[in-house]
Design a protein around this motif. Sequence first.
Motif: not given
Length: 173
Positions: A62-68, A88-109
């Motif tokens: 998702l972003a550089s500087g985060l654990p591999d 920037r890294a923080r927002n990239k992670v949040w964007a991925e979390l939002v994408r997954r939550a919006r996918s319809g998976s209750p676990a990701w919400v």
Amino acid sequence: MRDDTRPGRPARRAGTRQPVPPAMLAAAQPGGAALSPLDSADASFRALTTGPQPLALHTASLASGLPDRLVPLDELRALLLHTATGARARNKVWAELVRRARSGSPAWVVGLVGVAMPGLRRAAASFSASYPGDPADLQIEILTGFLAAMRALDPDDLDRVPLASRLCWAAWR
């Protein structure tokens, strides 16, 4: 007096003949008190982030500087709150979390809500002293505002807006 606690029978409230809703039984604390909406969401989050296969993201992608590696969301929440994690890294992670939550998976919400829990609790605390109603109603409104804001986000703008502050601000409003 009839014994309504036999196996196979719904639990009964003392002095009434109405069954206790199953959701309330599931959300009860060991002492018999019901969990608040935020406590219930946090307990669900903890259940999803423990065990041999916790809900996790591979953060280096998702972003550089985060654990591999796959980072469980409870660990990710702490990582996102740490001052060493860039905006920037923080927002990239949040964007991925939002994408997954919006996918319809209750676990990701639940995962998204759990990662946002520090901000949601701050919003609840800022109102609770002056709120004359039931604190559970206040917490439900905070969760509703947060989830409505998540659903209203433009998917094309996720990488360009400060998601954590936008979503938690919506919960506070």
